[in-house]
Design an enzyme around this catalytic site. Structure first.
Site, PDB file in Angstrom:
ATOM      1  N   CYS A 336      35.052  -5.403  76.415  1.00 45.08           N
ATOM      2  CA  CYS A 336      35.822  -5.802  75.237  1.00 45.08           C
ATOM      3  C   CYS A 336      35.689  -7.300  74.973  1.00 45.08           C
ATOM      4  CB  CYS A 336      37.281  -5.366  75.392  1.00 45.08           C
ATOM      5  SG  CYS A 336      38.164  -5.250  73.808  1.00 45.08           S
ATOM      6  N   HIS A 437      37.363   0.569  77.216  1.00 44.05           N
ATOM      7  CA  HIS A 437      38.252   0.397  78.360  1.00 44.05           C
ATOM      8  C   HIS A 437      38.320   1.713  79.137  1.00 44.05           C
ATOM      9  CE1 HIS A 437      39.775  -3.557  77.290  1.00 44.05           C
ATOM     10  NE2 HIS A 437      39.940  -3.140  76.045  1.00 44.05           N
TER      11      HIS A 437
END
Length: 496
Positions: A336, A437
């Protein structure tokens, strides 16, 4: 409707162990045939989870949901504050971002909307599970006298629901008697009867060594000590990023070392839990100003303020160390915000990510990526097919602002566009980044990535047929509940 008396876990301080004790309580009640319903009215954390409906919530409440045998839902944590730095937090109500709040104005501007969100969350929980028992977690200390009037998640909620409360104190940090007596002394007369018991947490040594202290507490407070929990700090990673400073690396014999950058705005560090559970490797936290060294791989976790962390990399010299490491054949994996840092250019027209102005900002230039922050936050669970380092199904979730574009030179990590890319380097290394994630929770994917690192060192491969990390988490929750049942008497807490 069989509405059972709610239970609440309060703490004498932050870091007392409320989250784990709430999870333990949920698992014990679940074992006994009840349906516990974890709930924390307001949490402050950058360690988040995305539920099946795309709602954002604190990861600790997701873990408590798993302990209770439930799928997480954002109603379990109706108010989430995500710190951005400079005394500013993003405010999440009911799983959706609703604005930014400065600390000095929070209770003035957000108290009423927050209480409304909490009541709506409770209503959702009780409608969905009408025969369940709420198991509430408090926040920090319940007797911060400057905040009590606007308390959203401790005694206001306990009184509102008439909850039986358990007060948890951490003996490891010292001063446990003052913590407990001081907390009880600061309770208002109407609040004191809510406290049904005391729990001593993180005790080292033989429990009988605390017998005298137990008797003293019960005599001086009139509140029974329901249990003395042993030191279990290594069972689960900490909830808060500040607690990462207390983490000690695995110093036993290991095959691999992975360096993890601990930047000021680190977020979603629960992504690292599966690596913590791998016995063949050592995680080493690298803070700004530290030497990167020569690890087998470097991992860049998520960031709540990507541009602010980019500036930290530059001012500390870690950017130069990373570039040299990659140039010399090092392997990097970025998740991310970490992936955004590796790119060539970042644009922030809405100034969301902590930079001074809209940019463009030059990234580290280790991957040919361009990121523009803004627009609707991406919040969704994903199930895709990995293409690298092997073909295998993977799952996880997206939680990010903006979009990233890659040059044609990069290879996709999976069969869904825009979720991540990788490339081999001329010196024999590999650089990869992803928005997914929970990627490392996927056992076969994680082991294939580790086996690439092992192959470079001439080590034998690890087996790849592992279950999802959720299975390991389940085993840890069982061990936690075993210890809780062994050391805690719940009878006074469960009285109607």
């Amino acid at each position: 409707m069989n509405r059972k008396r709610p239970l609440m876990v309060l703490g004498t301080s932050s870091g007392a162990g409320k989250s784990l004790m709430t999870a333990a309580l949920c698992r014990v009640l679940h074992r006994r045939g009840e349906q516990p319903l974890p709930f924390k009215g307001q949490n402050m954390s950058n360690n988040a989870w995305v539920d099946a409906d795309g709602g954002e919530m604190a990861y600790s409440q997701a873990m408590q949901a798993w302990a209770a045998g439930l799928e997480p839902c954002c109603a379990m944590n109706p108010v989430l504050l995500k710190p951005r730095g400079d005394s500013t937090s993003e405010v999440i109500h009911g799983g959706t971002s609703v604005g930014l709040a400065r600390a000095e104005h929070y209770y003035r501007d957000w108290f009423r909307p927050g209480w409304q969100a909490i009541r709506e969350g409770l209503q959702t929980m009780q409608q969905r599970w009408p025969n369940g028992r709420l198991v509430l977690e408090g926040a920090g200390s319940p007797v911060e006298v400057n905040l009590q009037r606007r308390d959203l998640t401790n005694l206001r909620l306990a009184q509102y629901l008439r909850a039986n409360c358990l007060l948890v104190a951490d003996i490891e940090r010292g001063g446990v008697f003052a913590q407990i007596v001081g907390t009880l002394a600061l309770l208002r007369p109407v609040e004191r009867p809510l406290i049904k018991g005391i729990l001593i947490n993180r005790f080292r040594g033989r429990r009988e060594l605390f017998d005298e202290g137990r008797s003293w507490l019960e005599q001086h407070t009139g509140v029974p000590v329901l249990g003395v929990m042993p030191w279990l700090n290594d069972l689960f990673p900490p909830e808060d990023s500040l607690d990462l400073l207390e983490r000690k690396p695995n110093r036993g014999p290991t095959d691999l070392e992975i360096a993890v950058l601990k930047l000021p705005s680190i977020s979603n560090f629960s992504d690292l839990d599966p690596l913590e559970a791998e016995p063949s490797l050592r995680l080493r936290w690298v803070h700004p100003g530290d030497s990167l060294g020569s690890p087998d791989a470097v991992l860049l976790p998520g960031s709540k303020q990507t541009l602010r962390d980019l500036e930290t990399l530059r001012s500390s010299g870690l950017d130069r160390q990373l570039t040299a490491y990659a140039t010399n054949g090092g392997s990097l994996l970025a998740i991310c915000g970490g992936m955004q840092l590796l790119g060539q250019e970042l644009h922030d027209p809405e100034q969301l990510e902590g930079g001074d102005g809209a940019g463009p900002w030059p990234g580290l230039g280790l991957l040919p990526l361009t990121t523009e922050f803004g627009g609707t936050k991406a919040l969704r669970q994903r199930e895709v097919q990995a293409l690298w380092p092997g073909t295998t199904p993977i799952s996880g979730f997206e939680l990010h602002h903006g979009s990233t574009w890659a040059s044609d030179d990069l290879q996709p990590i999976c069969n869904e566009p825009g979720l991540g890319w990788w490339c081999a380097t001329p010196a024999g290394g590999c650089i990869a980044g992803t928005y997914l994630h929970g990627l490392l929770d996927n056992g076969p994917w994680r082991r294939r990535w580790l086996n690439q690192l092992r192959e470079r060192k001439g080590l034998a491969p690890l087996i790849t047929g592992l279950p999802h990390h959720g299975e390991h988490r389940h085993q840890l929750l069982e061990r936690l509940a075993d210890a809780f049942e062994q050391h805690v008497d719940l009878t006074p807490l469960l009285q109607p």
